[in-house]
Enzyme design. Structure first.
Site, PDB file in Angstrom:
ATOM      1  N   HIS A 156       0.834  -1.207   0.000  1.00  0.00           N
ATOM      2  CA  HIS A 156       0.000   0.000   0.000  1.00  0.00           C
ATOM      3  C   HIS A 156       0.870   1.259   0.000  1.00  0.00           C
ATOM      4  CE1 HIS A 156      -3.537  -2.480   0.738  1.00  0.00           C
ATOM      5  NE2 HIS A 156      -4.261  -1.397   0.492  1.00  0.00           N
ATOM      6  N   LYS A 159      -9.607  -7.567   8.904  1.00  0.00           N
ATOM      7  CA  LYS A 159     -10.245  -7.806  10.198  1.00  0.00           C
ATOM      8  C   LYS A 159     -10.142  -6.523  11.006  1.00  0.00           C
ATOM      9  CE  LYS A 159      -6.230  -9.718  12.596  1.00  0.00           C
ATOM     10  NZ  LYS A 159      -5.656 -10.869  13.269  1.00  0.00           N
TER      11      LYS A 159
END
Length: 176
Positions: free
Chosen positions: A35, A100
């Protein structure tokens, strides 16, 4: 509910917070380091190594595959670690994220603005989730090892819609 990728806006309309889904098709993996690199590429005006439009990124870095396996354990990473990058990718057409944990308000706002969705995969079930992965191929940033961007072919990958396109948030609903 079964969904097939690519994950178009039309498909997203039917997804509601709390829905259990089984994803089949192509998804991509990317974690913190990937990222960061994508964000740096965008800042330099470069194209991303993958076209994120109508795609799903799974925040996961697999363990090494054992002999005869497609991939090692493939459990989700804490999604909030990608929060500073997610709004830019959503603006480019990313339609789904799997991880999550909770997301920041900035990410929730970007999900609503761009009509996207955030799914949760069950943490601690990486060995089980890896059985849904039929093919794995590194497509960018190979030097990052487990944090490289991978293209996965998944079949009936289980996930839960946590934040839908309207901003309904399962984690907040459960807490009420």
């Amino acid at each position: 509910m079964e969904i097939k990728t690519p994950l178009t806006k039309e498909k997203i309309k039917s997804l509601k917070s709390g829905d259990y889904v089984y994803i089949t098709g192509t998804i991509y993996t990317a974690r913190d380091a990937a990222h960061k690199r994508m964000s740096e590429a965008l800042a330099r005006g470069e194209k991303l190594p993958i076209d994120v439009k109508d795609q799903v990124i799974y925040y996961m870095g697999p363990t090494p595959a054992k002999e005869g396996q497609v991939i090692g354990s493939a459990g989700p990473t804490t999604a909030s670690r990608m929060d500073k990058y997610a709004p830019k990718l959503l603006k480019l057409g990313l339609s789904g994220m799997i991880g999550k944990g909770k997301r920041s308000q900035e990410v929730i706002d970007a999900i609503v603005l761009n009509e996207a969705v955030y799914f949760a995969a069950v943490g601690g079930a990486g060995a089980l989730l890896s059985k849904c992965i039929k093919k794995s191929e590194v497509v960018a940033y190979e030097d990052l090892g487990t944090e490289a961007i991978r293209k996965l072919e998944v079949e009936n990958f289980p996930a839960i819609v946590v934040i839908d396109r309207n901003g309904n948030n399962l984690y907040e609903e459960i807490g009420k």
